[in-house]
Design an enzyme around this catalytic site. Sequence first.
Site, PDB file in Angstrom:
ATOM      1  N   HIS A 141     -13.364 -10.189 -16.806  1.00 39.98           N
ATOM      2  CA  HIS A 141     -12.653  -9.676 -15.629  1.00 39.98           C
ATOM      3  C   HIS A 141     -13.618  -8.951 -14.688  1.00 39.98           C
ATOM      4  O   HIS A 141     -13.918  -7.768 -14.882  1.00 39.98           O
ATOM      5  CB  HIS A 141     -11.536  -8.723 -16.061  1.00 39.98           C
ATOM      6  CG  HIS A 141     -10.366  -9.413 -16.677  1.00 39.98           C
ATOM      7  ND1 HIS A 141      -9.287  -9.851 -15.930  1.00 39.98           N
ATOM      8  CD2 HIS A 141     -10.103  -9.766 -17.961  1.00 39.98           C
ATOM      9  CE1 HIS A 141      -8.408 -10.442 -16.727  1.00 39.98           C
ATOM     10  NE2 HIS A 141      -8.884 -10.402 -17.965  1.00 39.98           N
ATOM     11  N   GLU A 144     -12.980  -7.915 -11.769  1.00 36.33           N
ATOM     12  CA  GLU A 144     -12.258  -6.999 -10.883  1.00 36.33           C
ATOM     13  C   GLU A 144     -12.160  -5.584 -11.427  1.00 36.33           C
ATOM     14  O   GLU A 144     -11.897  -4.637 -10.660  1.00 36.33           O
ATOM     15  CB  GLU A 144     -10.850  -7.539 -10.584  1.00 36.33           C
ATOM     16  CG  GLU A 144      -9.868  -7.536 -11.755  1.00 36.33           C
ATOM     17  CD  GLU A 144      -9.940  -8.779 -12.625  1.00 36.33           C
ATOM     18  OE1 GLU A 144      -8.916  -9.119 -13.233  1.00 36.33           O
ATOM     19  OE2 GLU A 144     -11.026  -9.392 -12.706  1.00 36.33           O
ATOM     20  N   SER A 194       8.710  11.673   5.271  1.00 33.78           N
ATOM     21  CA  SER A 194       8.717  12.506   4.069  1.00 33.78           C
ATOM     22  C   SER A 194       7.594  13.526   4.051  1.00 33.78           C
ATOM     23  O   SER A 194       7.642  14.486   3.291  1.00 33.78           O
ATOM     24  CB  SER A 194       8.589  11.615   2.824  1.00 33.78           C
ATOM     25  OG  SER A 194       7.301  11.017   2.773  1.00 33.78           O
ATOM     26  N   GLY A 195       6.573  13.312   4.860  1.00 32.60           N
ATOM     27  CA  GLY A 195       5.386  14.157   4.794  1.00 32.60           C
ATOM     28  C   GLY A 195       4.312  13.563   3.917  1.00 32.60           C
ATOM     29  O   GLY A 195       3.185  14.051   3.885  1.00 32.60           O
ATOM     30  N   GLY A 196       4.658  12.477   3.194  1.00 30.91           N
ATOM     31  CA  GLY A 196       3.672  11.783   2.389  1.00 30.91           C
ATOM     32  C   GLY A 196       2.741  10.954   3.258  1.00 30.91           C
ATOM     33  O   GLY A 196       2.983  10.757   4.455  1.00 30.91           O
ATOM     34  N   VAL A 197       1.690  10.449   2.650  1.00 34.77           N
ATOM     35  CA  VAL A 197       0.676   9.709   3.406  1.00 34.77           C
ATOM     36  C   VAL A 197       1.263   8.463   4.055  1.00 34.77           C
ATOM     37  O   VAL A 197       1.052   8.206   5.246  1.00 34.77           O
ATOM     38  CB  VAL A 197      -0.501   9.318   2.486  1.00 34.77           C
ATOM     39  CG1 VAL A 197      -1.495   8.432   3.236  1.00 34.77           C
ATOM     40  CG2 VAL A 197      -1.201  10.558   1.949  1.00 34.77           C
ATOM     41  N   ASP A 198       2.022   7.672   3.299  1.00 34.31           N
ATOM     42  CA  ASP A 198       2.487   6.384   3.806  1.00 34.31           C
ATOM     43  C   ASP A 198       3.422   6.536   5.003  1.00 34.31           C
ATOM     44  O   ASP A 198       3.233   5.880   6.032  1.00 34.31           O
ATOM     45  CB  ASP A 198       3.189   5.599   2.691  1.00 34.31           C
ATOM     46  CG  ASP A 198       2.278   5.342   1.503  1.00 34.31           C
ATOM     47  OD1 ASP A 198       1.051   5.361   1.696  1.00 34.31           O
ATOM     48  OD2 ASP A 198       2.786   5.149   0.388  1.00 34.31           O
ATOM     49  N   SER A 199       4.445   7.379   4.875  1.00 33.29           N
ATOM     50  CA  SER A 199       5.381   7.531   5.991  1.00 33.29           C
ATOM     51  C   SER A 199       4.714   8.203   7.183  1.00 33.29           C
ATOM     52  O   SER A 199       5.029   7.901   8.335  1.00 33.29           O
ATOM     53  CB  SER A 199       6.625   8.318   5.556  1.00 33.29           C
ATOM     54  OG  SER A 199       6.330   9.677   5.306  1.00 33.29           O
ATOM     55  N   SER A 200       3.767   9.109   6.933  1.00 31.45           N
ATOM     56  CA  SER A 200       3.076   9.792   8.031  1.00 31.45           C
ATOM     57  C   SER A 200       2.214   8.817   8.828  1.00 31.45           C
ATOM     58  O   SER A 200       2.217   8.830  10.068  1.00 31.45           O
ATOM     59  CB  SER A 200       2.211  10.935   7.490  1.00 31.45           C
ATOM     60  OG  SER A 200       3.001  11.943   6.891  1.00 31.45           O
ATOM     61  N   CYS A 242     -10.419 -15.416 -16.264  1.00 33.88           N
ATOM     62  CA  CYS A 242      -9.713 -15.359 -17.547  1.00 33.88           C
ATOM     63  C   CYS A 242      -8.688 -16.498 -17.639  1.00 33.88           C
ATOM     64  O   CYS A 242      -9.060 -17.646 -17.760  1.00 33.88           O
ATOM     65  CB  CYS A 242      -9.076 -13.980 -17.748  1.00 33.88           C
ATOM     66  SG  CYS A 242      -8.608 -13.666 -19.476  1.00 33.88           S
TER      67      CYS A 242
END
Length: 547
Positions: free
Chosen positions: A184, A186, A238-244, A89
Amino acid sequence: MPILSLHNMHDKVLILDFGSQVTQLIARRVREAHVYCEIHPNDVSDAFVREFAPKAIILSGSHASTYEDQDLRAPQAVWDLGVPVLGICYGMFAMTVQQGGKVEASAHREFGYAEVRAHGHTRLLDSIEDFRTPEGHGMLKVWMSHGDKVTEMPPGFKLMASTPSCPIAGMADEARGYYAVQFHPEVTHTVQGRALLERFVLEIAGAKPDWIMRDHIEEAVKSIREQVGDEEVILGLSGGVDSSVAAALIHRAIGDQLTCVFVDHGLLRLNEGQMVLDMFEGRLHAKVVHVDASEQFLGHLTGVTDPEAKRKIIGREFVEVFQAEAKTLTNAKWLAQGTIYPDVIESGGAKTKKATTIKSHHNVGGLPETLGLKLLEPLRDLFKDEVRELGVALGLPPEMVYRHPFPGPGLGVRILGEVKREYADLLRRADAIFIEELRGTKATAQDAVAGLCTEDQVGKSWYDLTSQAFAVFLPVKSVGVMGDGRTYDYVVALRAVQTTDFMTAHWAHLPYALLGRVSNRIINEVRGINRVVYDVSGKPPATIEWE
């Protein structure tokens, strides 16, 4: 360790961002081909481009106009390196102008679906088509979004694609490996987009598909050990995916040098705190400090109804609680965070004024300076799907790794208006029932016949078939009847969406029987709620979260 040194062992693709809202999707498609790539602003220096040493370069789209924004150009090194370049584009316009062609405003703008005719024989589009016309022309179903058009190709380029309103919708200089498309590839709307990008990266550029998560563990562990040495690290869990996943990866690398601080702000999901402790203390044998700060958080939220104010209060209080706990760990020299690549990209976009804030993000930004700690971000190169793949490879249970996203402020932004402990307790139980039923209900052949799912999705749980699902507490009461008595209780809304990128989303068409069962259970099992409604808003115009 600098990103360049960590990934020098891989072939790399450099994506130069001109300000498109979907640049991240380019990177995701390249990563899905198992090729490492990074996104950087279009105005990086020539020296940076040379040092990056890419196997290929992709120029993104933009909301800008080529002839009005003269500064939006690719560095000269892009054209001097001798590697394949793909313009998308606006990237096509930049390539055209910088290689000696012409771009003008189009009398007919194209936004949405279009059918593109392929011309001639190019390596990029060879045998890539959606259908053929009766005359034998190969056609592609694509997504367009442009107001300018190429009116004269640069010297050495040939026509590669066209539409009735865009005579030059694709062009190529195959001798130099330069390709450009007006559409596009993508976005998922372009049916053959993935095949096109894989053709460019793997075949034309010859990049090796060696970006594999299970192999990345060894690289990341080595990098963490080299960075940290024998110093100690603290991480807000935190228990979230990223921090775990960040905690599991760092613990794999340095063991007891890591201390996780788990702050319970009173706005977690049902039994979430115990689940986190069981996983990290019991299963991984990591050091976890559990801080119950629910009274502090809820106290500061009393009387606050504005969503943005609630987010900022929760973020501020988290910083204070975490900072107080961190100061007791006098040997810690590093602060670890679960920052992932979209966070890095969006922060960069904000710095270059290419991004707009919709909602404040809850994070621990500012803590490193306040505490005098060095920052460790082992996931900063990864997209969310890569983080999940890494978590499974590290041995985290799928039910933790593939949990639906949960906002940093927790239930604080799923309780509309003022946050009270009573409201949080009601919402926790209602939300748990909704999630339990989604996990326990599998899509059936009848659901497929009704168009609620595809045939290959039959047998999967509705939790896995939705991208995010949760309950929302509405601070209003409605009249109801239970038994022989009148009730006047609260209302909860159920929200479930399906999306591939969370940039847009459709509301999930759940079976009526499932919704009815959830409603019946909530009303009968959660005293204080007598009405359940289902949110049928898409994104846009609505956001996924209510606040």
